[in-house]
Design an enzyme around this catalytic site. Structure first.
Site, PDB file in Angstrom:
ATOM      1  N   ASP A   1      60.309   8.064 -94.696  1.00 38.27           N
ATOM      2  CA  ASP A   1      58.763   8.476 -93.824  1.00 38.27           C
ATOM      3  C   ASP A   1      59.651  10.237 -93.531  1.00 38.27           C
ATOM      4  O   ASP A   1      60.492  10.677 -92.479  1.00 38.27           O
ATOM      5  CB  ASP A   1      60.162   7.577 -92.239  1.00 38.27           C
TER       6      ASP A   1
ATOM      7  N   GLU B   1      54.750   7.117 -96.335  1.00 34.36           N
ATOM      8  CA  GLU B   1      53.708   7.425 -95.309  1.00 34.36           C
ATOM      9  C   GLU B   1      52.701   8.064 -95.176  1.00 34.36           C
ATOM     10  O   GLU B   1      52.929   9.726 -95.583  1.00 34.36           O
ATOM     11  CB  GLU B   1      54.420   7.472 -93.777  1.00 34.36           C
TER      12      GLU B   1
ATOM     13  N   ASP C   1      64.028   7.048 -87.493  1.00 35.87           N
ATOM     14  CA  ASP C   1      64.298   7.366 -88.964  1.00 35.87           C
ATOM     15  C   ASP C   1      64.436   6.403 -89.915  1.00 35.87           C
ATOM     16  O   ASP C   1      63.160   6.485 -91.070  1.00 35.87           O
ATOM     17  CB  ASP C   1      64.067   8.731 -89.181  1.00 35.87           C
TER      18      ASP C   1
END
Length: 172
Positions: free
Chosen positions: A8, A67, A139
């Site tokens: 991420d 992502e 996260d």
């Protein structure tokens, strides 16, 4: 057995999570956050690159999931996010680890069942799916969710491919 690394990305904090997919089961390997100091952007990108490189060398994942960039309201933030993603992707490519990208909504859909899920729901489902004693940091949970999304997506594609090879009881 396949170790999947989920990332991420962020220019201040980059979450990471590694999940082993073995025998049809998820197995938590590790997760955490690469914290980036308040330095110039090029130095931050180096910290992300070095951190991801170190994790790849230590855990040797077979696949890397990250992502995709979303359009933020602030163009400057979107550009920095894109650069952080780039630093992480280059680390994977330098180690010849295949890279896969997923939209945030797809990740939430795959893990929670709703593309509009919030951070707490993602954390809870990651904790549940990986049988963790506590919810991972936000996260890190997002990075683990990206890895789980990748595993689910790949398993679905494998099932589709094998279903297409059979037609009316015969192998095509």
């Amino acid at each position: 057995m396949a170790i999947i690394m989920g990332v991420d990305p962020g220019s201040r904090k980059t979450g990471f999570g590694l999940v082993n997919w073995a025998g049809g089961q998820y197995e938590y390997v590790t997760s955490g956050v690469i914290r980036v100091p308040e330095v110039s952007l090029p130095e931050r990108l180096k910290v992300i690159f070095d951190g991801v490189t170190s994790l790849i060398e230590q855990y040797m994942p077979q696949e890397f999931a990250i992502e995709q960039v979303f359009m933020a309201k602030n163009a400057g933030s979107a550009l920095k996010l894109g650069q952080a993603r780039g630093a992480a992707i280059v680390a994977a490519v330098n180690h010849e680890v295949p890279v896969f990208e997923y939209e945030a909504r797809k990740v939430k859909q795959a893990v929670v069942g709703s593309g509009a899920a919030d951070k707490l729901q993602v954390q809870h489902m990651v904790k549940t799916l990986l049988k963790l004693p506590a919810a991972p940091q936000e996260d890190a949970a997002d990075a683990l969710a990206i890895a789980l999304c990748h595993i689910n997506t790949q398993q679905h594609l494998i099932k589709l491919a094998s279903a297409r090879s059979f037609r009316r009881g015969r192998v095509v």
